[in-house]
Enzyme design. Structure first.
Site, short mmCIF file in Angstrom:
data_model
loop_
_atom_site.label_atom_id
_atom_site.label_comp_id
_atom_site.label_asym_id
_atom_site.label_seq_id
_atom_site.Cartn_x
_atom_site.Cartn_y
_atom_site.Cartn_z
N SER A 40 94.62 -30.77 90.74
CA SER A 40 93.91 -31.71 91.90
C SER A 40 94.23 -31.11 93.23
O SER A 40 94.67 -31.73 94.21
CB SER A 40 94.69 -32.98 91.80
OG SER A 40 93.90 -33.99 92.32
N CYS A 44 87.96 -27.38 98.44
CA CYS A 44 86.90 -27.31 99.55
C CYS A 44 87.70 -27.01 100.91
O CYS A 44 87.21 -26.72 101.99
CB CYS A 44 86.21 -28.55 99.71
SG CYS A 44 85.72 -28.92 98.02
N THR A 274 79.01 -32.20 74.54
CA THR A 274 78.59 -30.67 74.28
C THR A 274 77.94 -30.81 73.05
O THR A 274 77.65 -31.87 72.44
CB THR A 274 79.55 -29.64 74.56
OG1 THR A 274 80.69 -30.14 73.07
CG2 THR A 274 80.53 -29.80 75.52
N PRO A 277 80.02 -33.56 69.26
CA PRO A 277 80.21 -34.74 69.91
C PRO A 277 81.47 -35.25 70.13
O PRO A 277 81.65 -36.07 71.19
CB PRO A 277 79.54 -35.62 68.67
CG PRO A 277 79.56 -34.95 67.45
CD PRO A 277 79.49 -33.45 67.85
N ILE A 279 83.53 -33.46 71.98
CA ILE A 279 83.87 -32.50 73.04
C ILE A 279 82.99 -32.86 74.24
O ILE A 279 81.91 -32.64 74.13
CB ILE A 279 83.89 -30.91 72.81
CG1 ILE A 279 84.72 -30.58 71.49
CG2 ILE A 279 84.34 -30.02 73.90
CD1 ILE A 279 85.02 -29.40 70.96
N GLY A 283 81.64 -30.62 85.46
CA GLY A 283 81.97 -29.45 86.61
C GLY A 283 81.03 -28.46 86.64
O GLY A 283 80.22 -28.42 86.25
C1 LIG Z 1 86.67 -22.27 98.89
C2 LIG Z 1 85.96 -23.33 98.26
C3 LIG Z 1 85.34 -24.15 99.23
C4 LIG Z 1 84.67 -25.37 98.54
N1 LIG Z 1 83.90 -26.17 99.26
C5 LIG Z 1 83.11 -27.01 98.50
C6 LIG Z 1 82.63 -28.10 99.78
O1 LIG Z 1 82.86 -28.10 100.81
N2 LIG Z 1 82.04 -29.05 99.23
C7 LIG Z 1 81.59 -29.06 97.82
O2 LIG Z 1 80.90 -29.98 97.24
N3 LIG Z 1 82.23 -28.22 96.77
C8 LIG Z 1 83.09 -27.25 97.32
N4 LIG Z 1 83.55 -26.23 96.54
C9 LIG Z 1 83.30 -26.15 95.36
C10 LIG Z 1 84.21 -27.28 94.45
O3 LIG Z 1 85.46 -27.02 94.56
C11 LIG Z 1 83.89 -27.06 92.86
O4 LIG Z 1 82.41 -27.44 92.61
C12 LIG Z 1 84.86 -28.20 92.08
O5 LIG Z 1 86.13 -27.95 92.48
C13 LIG Z 1 84.46 -28.00 90.59
O6 LIG Z 1 85.21 -28.79 89.80
P1 LIG Z 1 85.63 -28.38 88.12
O7 LIG Z 1 86.62 -29.19 87.70
O8 LIG Z 1 84.43 -28.16 87.54
O9 LIG Z 1 86.47 -27.04 88.48
P2 LIG Z 1 87.72 -26.66 89.37
O10 LIG Z 1 88.08 -27.66 90.63
O11 LIG Z 1 87.54 -25.16 89.73
O12 LIG Z 1 88.83 -26.86 88.43
C14 LIG Z 1 88.97 -25.75 87.30
C15 LIG Z 1 90.32 -25.79 86.70
O13 LIG Z 1 90.31 -25.49 85.18
C16 LIG Z 1 91.34 -24.37 85.40
N5 LIG Z 1 91.13 -23.55 83.91
C17 LIG Z 1 90.05 -22.90 83.50
N6 LIG Z 1 90.23 -22.58 82.35
C18 LIG Z 1 91.25 -23.09 82.00
C19 LIG Z 1 91.91 -22.93 80.51
N7 LIG Z 1 91.46 -22.09 79.64
N8 LIG Z 1 93.11 -23.47 80.38
C20 LIG Z 1 93.78 -24.21 81.46
N9 LIG Z 1 93.24 -24.50 82.73
C21 LIG Z 1 92.09 -23.74 82.98
C22 LIG Z 1 91.12 -23.51 86.38
O14 LIG Z 1 92.55 -22.71 86.65
C23 LIG Z 1 91.14 -24.47 87.62
O15 LIG Z 1 92.03 -25.06 88.12
C24 LIG Z 1 84.34 -25.21 96.94
C25 LIG Z 1 84.83 -24.27 96.19
C26 LIG Z 1 85.55 -23.40 96.91
C27 LIG Z 1 86.54 -22.36 95.95
#
Ligand SMILES: Cc1cc2nc3c(=O)[nH]c(=O)nc-3n(C[C@H](O)[C@H](O)[C@H](O)COP(=O)(O)OP(=O)(O)OC[C@H]3O[C@@H](n4cnc5c(N)ncnc54)[C@H](O)[C@@H]3O)c2cc1C
Length: 550
Positions: A40, A44, A274, A277, A279, A283
């Site tokens: 968490s 951004c 996915t 069903p 799973i 994001g």
């Molecule tokens: C620098 C930056 C700035 C951003 N700014 C913005 C913004 O201003 N506005 C906006 O809307 N979006 C922004 N984003 C995009 C936004 O952060 C993402 O869209 C969002 O975090 C996606 O959420 P998520 O849960 O899909 O993935 P994430 O938040 O990336 O989380 C995925 C997590 O899963 C973990 N993981 C992956 N595979 C495994 C595994 N096999 N086992 C255990 N853990 C695993 C990773 O380590 C990671 O911590 C930004 C992203 C970045 C990098």
């Protein structure tokens, strides 16, 4: 004992799902697996930590494993990578940082593994430290280099919002920064002429902005990197950041046999299920339905990821919920400007051959007589016949966020330009105008649809030969000074009625002013005096200049 839900990835989508699940069900067993050190965290906010705008590292850590445990009774396992999913057995395999591997069973599994920064196999990339910006450790490393090694120069490869934010924050630390972007514009969700407003601003902020040139190779030279571009130009940088986009993390899903879409994201249905069903996936890793086109899209943004996490929790808890689609509402700070977009852009519409029309309005952020107002440039894209709002792009320094959100709301409700006109928005002189820029965009769009004005776009005008048309600049002497369309004749709007005899009736006439408003008046005057072949330059000089000469 309640159901057992396992979550892969503990940031935006994963943490949202976990917290919502607990709020809905006190009995459920919820385990988050995160391969990194933090959950968490504020992805951004990462770029702003480098400059010190976000001064405290702890501020990036929105929630901790302990906090999740204490408040939500969620078992958070960091340094725990999920390496396999066995859907038939409803089991996952987890590898801890110390090498220990174990299995965990589930009733429901939620995948929220995000997207990984692209790292193309450019020659020499493995010989240099090509930095990326994804998590807290990545930004720790960049900040450490800036603090300790005091680099003089940096190269940011990629002109998307992460690249731009990094460039701004490095420049703020006194690092001379070059942005290298392969396409002809930064910020791909914007169309060219809106990005062109940013180009000038970025350049004026001292950034070396290289467009239409890609990296051919990297080479290490002592403590610096020599970046050779496709054009042959060489750039030397003490620090190199790769920010050319992201791709969904699908390894786990693919190896588990889950369906992957054509764009390379995990396929899900409206319930975010996915092909198995039990799973779910949310994001950046999934393909979403584009709200405008209905087609599959990859739209990696935090808002959708958080919403999807919440929806999945609702569904698992037995509530009736669904994810309807993503429209890609986004905003980025680009030095003193904000650039925002929602819906679909013109590039995409012409590719899909969907008919559309466009209006440009350049309004004041608030009443011009109240000090401090600045320009808000709005590009509105709408259906030619029904006026349905398909997309919008806004660039300006004040009030960009609220305007894009107004339009985003109308798009979400499948509204039209008439809905934009009707929006009753908060007004007092320090905040807006009695006709807000959003209302104005709706009015101008209606004028176009109704045929009250015929417009010509900057791309069309640029292609015309000066001899074939008669271009009239209706601005003031002062406005025209040194900045006008070559070949145009200067007739200020207030003199136009007196000089009608100078105008040809056998030629196409294009009128233009600063932002399109006086051009519209000129159009109305001319067409009511028998000139039938008149067009007004859409968005006026303010749209034309950066797009053509910028
Ligand atoms: C620098 C930056 C700035 C951003 N700014 C913005 C913004 O201003 N506005 C906006 O809307 N979006 C922004 N984003 C995009 C936004 O952060 C993402 O869209 C969002 O975090 C996606 O959420 P998520 O849960 O899909 O993935 P994430 O938040 O990336 O989380 C995925 C997590 O899963 C973990 N993981 C992956 N595979 C495994 C595994 N096999 N086992 C255990 N853990 C695993 C990773 O380590 C990671 O911590 C930004 C992203 C970045 C990098």
């Amino acid at each position: 004992m309640g159901k057992k839900v396992l979550i892969v990835g503990g940031v935006a989508g994963g943490a949202s799902a976990a917290a919502r699940l607990r709020r809905l069900d006190e009995e459920m067993e919820i385990i988050i697996f995160e391969r990194g050190e933090h959950i968490s965290y504020a992805n951004c906010g990462l770029p702003y930590y480098v400059s010190g705008v976000i001064a405290e590292r702890d501020a990036l850590l929105v929630q901790t494993p302990e906090g999740m445990r204490d408040r939500f009774k969620i078992d958070v396992r960091i340094h725990s990578e999920v390496t396999r999913v066995l859907p038939e057995e409803k089991v996952i395999e987890v590898q801890e940082a110390n090498g220990k591997v174990y299995r965990e069973s589930y009733d429901h599994l939620i995948l929220s593994p995000g997207a990984a920064p692209l790292r193309p196999p450019i020659p020499g990339i493995d010989d240099i430290e090509a930095l990326i910006v994804r998590n807290v450790l990545d930004i720790d490393r960049i900040k450490q280099i800036v603090d300790e090694q005091k680099p003089q120069t940096a190269a940011v490869v990629g002109g998307g919002f992460i690249g731009l934010e990094m460039a701004e924050n490095l420049q703020a630390r006194g690092v001379n920064t070059t942005i290298i972007e392969m396409s002809n514009q930064v910020m791909a969700p914007l169309d060219f002429e809106m990005a062109a407003i940013l180009h000038e601003h970025i350049f004026n902020k001292g950034i070396n902005l290289v467009l239409e040139d890609g990296v051919k190779s990297f080479a290490k030279k002592e403590n610096t990197t020599i970046i050779t571009l496709q054009s042959g130009e060489e750039i030397e940088a003490d620090l190199t950041i790769m920010a050319i986009g992201v791709k969904p993390e699908i390894k786990l899903a693919k190896e588990a046999g889950l369906a992957i879409g054509d764009l390379g994201g995990i396929k899900v249905n409206e319930r975010l299920q996915t092909s198995d069903p039990n799973i779910y996936a949310v994001g950046d890793a999934i393909e979403v339905k584009n709200l405008i086109t209905g087609q599959a899209s990859l739209i990696p943004l935090a808002g959708p990821a958080n919403k999807q996490g919440r929806i999945v929790a609702d569904i698992i808890a037995g509530r009736n919920s669904q994810y309807k689609g993503t429209q890609g509402t986004a905003i980025a700070k680009v030095f003193d400007l904000a650039a925002a977009s929602t819906g679909i852009n013109e590039k995409m519409l012409s590719k899909l051959e969907i008919p559309y029309e466009v209006s440009f309005t350049h309004s004041n952020s608030h009443a011009s007589y109240y000090p401090g107002s600045t320009r808000v440039s709005v590009k509105l894209i709408f259906g030619k016949s029904d006026g349905r709002v398909l997309g919008a792009q806004i660039v300006g320094s004040q009030g960009v966020d609220k305007r894009i959100d107004d339009i985003a709301g109308v798009i979400r409700r499948q509204g039209t330009i008439y809905d934009l006109q009707e929006l009753e928005l908060a007004y007092a002189p320090p905040f807006s105008s009695a006709k807000d820029p959003v209302n104005m965009a709706g009015y101008v769009a209606e004028n176009i649809i109704n045929g009250d004005v015929r417009i010509i776009h900057w791309q069309e005008l640029r292609k015309l030969k000066a001899n074939d048309i008669f271009i009239i600049d209706v601005r003031t002497e002062e406005e025209r000074k040194g900045k006008f369309i070559p070949g145009s004749v200067h007739i200020p709007i207030d003199n136009l009625r007196d000089r009608l005899s100078e105008l040809p009736k056998d030629k196409d006439i294009v009128v233009y002013c600063e932002i399109g408003l006086r051009g519209y008046l000129a159009y109305r005057i001319l067409t009511q005096h028998g000139f039938t072949r008149v067009k007004n330059l859409n968005g006026g000089w303010v749209t034309y200049y950066p797009a053509v000469f910028g």
